[in-house]
Scaffold this motif. Structure first.
Motif, PDB file in Angstrom:
ATOM      1  N   GLY A   1     -55.398  -0.862 -13.644  1.00 30.21           N
ATOM      2  CA  GLY A   1     -55.975  -1.439 -14.861  1.00 30.21           C
ATOM      3  C   GLY A   1     -55.494  -0.673 -16.085  1.00 30.21           C
ATOM      4  N   PRO A   2     -55.767  -1.215 -17.287  1.00 30.49           N
ATOM      5  CA  PRO A   2     -55.312  -0.554 -18.519  1.00 30.49           C
ATOM      6  C   PRO A   2     -56.196   0.644 -18.873  1.00 30.49           C
ATOM      7  CG  PRO A   2     -56.501  -2.562 -19.045  1.00 30.49           C
ATOM      8  CD  PRO A   2     -56.458  -2.480 -17.544  1.00 30.49           C
ATOM      9  N   GLU A   3     -55.581   1.688 -19.473  1.00 33.67           N
ATOM     10  CA  GLU A   3     -56.365   2.854 -19.896  1.00 33.67           C
ATOM     11  C   GLU A   3     -57.139   2.542 -21.172  1.00 33.67           C
ATOM     12  OE1 GLU A   3     -54.140   6.573 -20.040  1.00 33.67           O
ATOM     13  OE2 GLU A   3     -53.107   5.909 -18.233  1.00 33.67           O
ATOM     14  N   ILE A   4     -56.514   1.747 -22.059  1.00 36.07           N
ATOM     15  CA  ILE A   4     -57.261   1.251 -23.224  1.00 36.07           C
ATOM     16  C   ILE A   4     -57.868  -0.068 -22.769  1.00 36.07           C
ATOM     17  CG2 ILE A   4     -57.120   0.417 -25.591  1.00 36.07           C
ATOM     18  CD1 ILE A   4     -54.812   2.351 -26.027  1.00 36.07           C
ATOM     19  N   GLU A   5     -59.176  -0.015 -22.513  1.00 39.27           N
ATOM     20  CA  GLU A   5     -59.857  -1.151 -21.913  1.00 39.27           C
ATOM     21  C   GLU A   5     -60.820  -1.772 -22.911  1.00 39.27           C
ATOM     22  OE1 GLU A   5     -60.421  -3.387 -20.007  1.00 39.27           O
ATOM     23  OE2 GLU A   5     -60.155  -2.963 -17.883  1.00 39.27           O
ATOM     24  N   THR A   6     -61.448  -2.831 -22.490  1.00 42.21           N
ATOM     25  CA  THR A   6     -62.422  -3.473 -23.372  1.00 42.21           C
ATOM     26  C   THR A   6     -63.835  -3.174 -22.877  1.00 42.21           C
ATOM     27  OG1 THR A   6     -62.286  -5.459 -22.033  1.00 42.21           O
ATOM     28  CG2 THR A   6     -60.876  -5.361 -23.986  1.00 42.21           C
TER      29      THR A   6
ATOM     30  N   SER B   1     -63.922   4.905 -19.554  1.00 40.12           N
ATOM     31  CA  SER B   1     -64.658   6.085 -19.097  1.00 40.12           C
ATOM     32  C   SER B   1     -64.835   6.040 -17.579  1.00 40.12           C
ATOM     33  CB  SER B   1     -66.030   6.128 -19.771  1.00 40.12           C
ATOM     34  OG  SER B   1     -66.670   4.874 -19.592  1.00 40.12           O
ATOM     35  N   GLN B   2     -64.408   4.948 -16.978  1.00 41.57           N
ATOM     36  CA  GLN B   2     -64.442   4.809 -15.526  1.00 41.57           C
ATOM     37  C   GLN B   2     -63.428   3.733 -15.141  1.00 41.57           C
ATOM     38  OE1 GLN B   2     -68.343   3.391 -14.390  1.00 41.57           O
ATOM     39  NE2 GLN B   2     -68.263   1.585 -15.687  1.00 41.57           N
ATOM     40  N   THR B   3     -62.967   3.774 -13.888  1.00 41.33           N
ATOM     41  CA  THR B   3     -62.017   2.755 -13.436  1.00 41.33           C
ATOM     42  C   THR B   3     -62.748   1.494 -12.948  1.00 41.33           C
ATOM     43  OG1 THR B   3     -61.939   4.029 -11.368  1.00 41.33           O
ATOM     44  CG2 THR B   3     -60.031   4.203 -12.826  1.00 41.33           C
ATOM     45  N   SER B   4     -64.071   1.461 -13.084  1.00 39.35           N
ATOM     46  CA  SER B   4     -64.840   0.347 -12.518  1.00 39.35           C
ATOM     47  C   SER B   4     -64.482  -1.008 -13.118  1.00 39.35           C
ATOM     48  CB  SER B   4     -66.339   0.614 -12.645  1.00 39.35           C
ATOM     49  OG  SER B   4     -66.683   1.726 -11.841  1.00 39.35           O
ATOM     50  N   GLY B   5     -63.916  -1.027 -14.350  1.00 38.18           N
ATOM     51  CA  GLY B   5     -63.472  -2.297 -14.932  1.00 38.18           C
ATOM     52  C   GLY B   5     -62.469  -3.005 -14.028  1.00 38.18           C
ATOM     53  N   ASP B   6     -61.725  -2.236 -13.237  1.00 43.82           N
ATOM     54  CA  ASP B   6     -60.763  -2.834 -12.296  1.00 43.82           C
ATOM     55  C   ASP B   6     -61.459  -3.766 -11.308  1.00 43.82           C
ATOM     56  OD1 ASP B   6     -58.976  -1.229 -13.563  1.00 43.82           O
ATOM     57  OD2 ASP B   6     -58.497   0.037 -11.836  1.00 43.82           O
ATOM     58  N   GLN B   7     -62.707  -3.433 -10.965  1.00 47.26           N
ATOM     59  CA  GLN B   7     -63.465  -4.289 -10.034  1.00 47.26           C
ATOM     60  C   GLN B   7     -63.596  -5.691 -10.608  1.00 47.26           C
ATOM     61  OE1 GLN B   7     -67.269  -3.082  -8.481  1.00 47.26           O
ATOM     62  NE2 GLN B   7     -66.826  -0.911  -8.730  1.00 47.26           N
ATOM     63  N   ALA B   8     -64.055  -5.762 -11.873  1.00 46.67           N
ATOM     64  CA  ALA B   8     -64.264  -7.066 -12.516  1.00 46.67           C
ATOM     65  C   ALA B   8     -62.948  -7.826 -12.618  1.00 46.67           C
ATOM     66  CB  ALA B   8     -64.874  -6.863 -13.906  1.00 46.67           C
ATOM     67  N   ARG B   9     -61.878  -7.104 -12.974  1.00 47.18           N
ATOM     68  CA  ARG B   9     -60.572  -7.765 -13.132  1.00 47.18           C
ATOM     69  C   ARG B   9     -60.095  -8.411 -11.818  1.00 47.18           C
ATOM     70  NH1 ARG B   9     -57.500  -6.988 -17.669  1.00 47.18           N
ATOM     71  NH2 ARG B   9     -58.410  -5.610 -19.233  1.00 47.18           N
TER      72      ARG B   9
ATOM     73  N   GLY C   1     -56.330   5.758 -11.541  1.00 56.32           N
ATOM     74  CA  GLY C   1     -55.871   5.873 -12.925  1.00 56.32           C
ATOM     75  C   GLY C   1     -56.647   6.885 -13.741  1.00 56.32           C
ATOM     76  N   LYS C   2     -56.162   7.090 -14.962  1.00 61.46           N
ATOM     77  CA  LYS C   2     -56.779   8.081 -15.863  1.00 61.46           C
ATOM     78  C   LYS C   2     -58.017   7.494 -16.523  1.00 61.46           C
ATOM     79  CE  LYS C   2     -52.578  10.492 -17.246  1.00 61.46           C
ATOM     80  NZ  LYS C   2     -51.400   9.642 -17.398  1.00 61.46           N
TER      81      LYS C   2
END
Ligand code: FA5
Length: 339
Positions: free
Chosen positions: A124-129, A162-170, A188-189
Motif C-alpha cells: 500500500g502507499p506510505e502517504i495514505e488517506t 500510522s499502520q499498514t491496516s489500510g491495506d486490508q480495506a484496499r 511497509g513503512k
C-alpha cells in the motif's frame, strides 16, 4: 645522388621527416624530376641510358622509402603497446558492497514464508488517506481510539500512514471471493508521532496480514502467529497472547515474545516485564467487512499487524531500535554475510 638519397632516407627518424625526404627525392619538384626536365640538354644517344637510370633510382628510392616507413610505423606501435601494457595477472580491486539491512532480512524471510502458505504480497502507499487508514477500518472521525496512534497529517484527508491496516480495506474492496479465499500480507513503512526510545521509533515497519474465508477461527489465528514466531525465533523462545483492543478486530489480542536479554526475567530493555510486544491481531470486525462490501454473515477471518523492527530486535539481540535508522556502518556491518 643515389648515395646521398639513401643516406637521407636512413636518417629520417619519423613519418614527417620521411615525407620531406620523399618530396625532395621523388616529388614533383624533386631531384629526379629535375633531371627528367633537363633531358633535352643531354645528347640523344645518352638520353635512353639516363632515363633508365633515373627510373631505376626512383624505384630504389620508393622501395627504400616504403620500407623505412613501415619500420617507423612498426616501432611506433611497439612503443604504444609497451606503454599501454596491462598485467592481467594482477588481482582486481574489490569494490565495497553493502549488506542487507537486518529489518529486510526479516521482511524477506517472512514474505517467502507467507508466500509458501499461499498468501499474496501487497504494497500500500506510505502517504495514505484517512479514508483507508481509519474510516474503512471502523474508526470514524470522532472515534476515541484514533488517539492510540499519534498520526502525522498532511491535510485533513492525507496522512503518513500510522499502520499498514489500510491495506486490508484496499484488498477487501477488490477481492473476488467467488475465486477463493483471501490471504495476503502487506509489508511497509509506517510513521507515528511517538517519542523515540529503545523499543519505539517514529518510523518503523509493519507487516499486515489478512485471511478471510468462510470458516476461519481464532484457533487458526493462534496457530498462524505461534508458527510464525517459531519460524523466526526458533523452537525455544517463549510467546504469549494477551487480550487487547483494536477497533477493527473483535476479539483482539497482542502477542509478546520473551525478552532476548533476560529470557522473561525482567531487565531495562523490556522495562522489567520480561516480555516485548511484537504484534496486534484479532478476528476481523464485521464492520470492516461490510465497509468494503463483503457479506459478514458469510465471510470472516483474522488479521494481524506485526512490528518488523521488534522482530529484528528480538531475533538479533539488539538493545536499541534506533540503531536501525542511524545508519552507523559499524552496526550494519555486523549483519553482512560473507559473499
Ligand atoms: C497496530 O498498528 C494495528 N494496526 C495492528 C493490528 C493489525 C491489530 C491487524 C489487529 C489487526 P499497534 O499500534 O499495537 O497495532 O502496533 C503493532 C505493532 O507495531 C506493535 O506490536 C509493535 O511491534 C510495533 N510498533 C508499534 N509502535 C511502534 C514504534 N513506535 N516503534 C516500533 N515498533 C512499533
Amino acid at each position: 645522388l643515389r648515395e646521398e638519397g639513401l643516406a637521407e632516407i636512413k636518417k629520417a627518424s619519423d613519418e614527417q621527416k620521411l615525407n620531406e625526404v620523399r618530396v625532395q627525392l621523388v616529388g614533383k619538384k624533386g631531384e629526379l624530376t629535375k633531371i627528367l626536365h633537363s633531358m633535352k640538354e643531354i645528347s640523344p644517344e645518352n638520353r635512353r641510358e639516363v632515363g633508365q637510370k633515373v627510373n631505376e633510382l626512383r624505384d630504389l628510392f620508393n622501395s627504400q622509402l616504403d620500407e623505412t616507413k613501415s619500420a617507423i610505423v612498426k616501432a611506433l606501435i611497439a612503443k604504444k603497446m609497451e606503454e599501454e601494457r596491462v598485467d592481467v595477472t594482477l588481482p582486481g580491486r574489490r569494490s565495497a558492497v553493502g549488506g542487507k539491512h537486518p529489518i529486510y532480512e526479516i521482511l524477506d524471510d517472512l514474505e517467502a514464508y507467507f508466500i509458501g502458505m499461499g498468501y499474496q504480497v501487497v504494497q500500500g502507499p506510505e502517504i495514505e488517506t484517512d479514508h483507508y487508514v481509519f474510516e474503512m477500518m471502523n474508526l470514524p472521525k470522532d472515534h476515541p481510539a484514533r488517539d492510540m496512534q499519534a498520526t502525522f497529517y498532511i491535510d485533513p484527508e492525507n496522512l503518513l500512514r500510522s499502520q499498514t491496516s489500510g491495506d486490508q480495506a484496499r484488498v477487501l474492496e477488490k477481492h473476488d471471493f467467488s475465486k477463493g479465499p483471501l490471504k495476503m500480507v502487506g509489508p511497509g513503512k509506517v510513521y507515528r508521532r511517538d517519542d523515540d526510545d529503545a523499543t519505539h521509533s517514529h518510523q518503523f515497519m509493519q507487516m499486515e496480514g489478512l485471511v478471510i474465508d468462510k470458516h476461519v477461527t481464532m484457533g487458526d489465528l493462534k496457530g498462524t502467529l505461534e508458527l510464525t514466531a517459531k519460524h523466526i525465533f526458533g523452537q525455544d523462545r517463549k510467546t504469549r497472547l494477551r487480550p487487547s483492543y483494536f477497533p477493527f478486530t473483535e476479539p483482539s489480542v497482542e502477542m509478546d515474545v520473551s525478552c532476548f536479554n533476560c529470557d522473561g526475567k525482567g531487565c531495562a530493555i523490556c522495562k522489567y516485564t520480561g516480555w516485548i510486544e511484537v504484534l496486534g491481531a484479532g478476528m476481523v470486525h464485521p464492520n470492516v467487512l461490510e465497509n468494503a462490501g463483503v457479506d459478514s454473515t458469510v465471510y470472516g477471518g483474522f488479521a494481524f499487524g506485526l512490528g518488523l523492527d521488534r522482530f529484528a530486535i528480538l531475533k538479533y539481540g539488539i538493545d536499541d531500535i534506533r540503531d536501525f535508522y542511524t545508519n552507523d556502518v559499524r552496526f550494519l556491518e555486523q549483519f553482512r554475510k560473507e559473499e
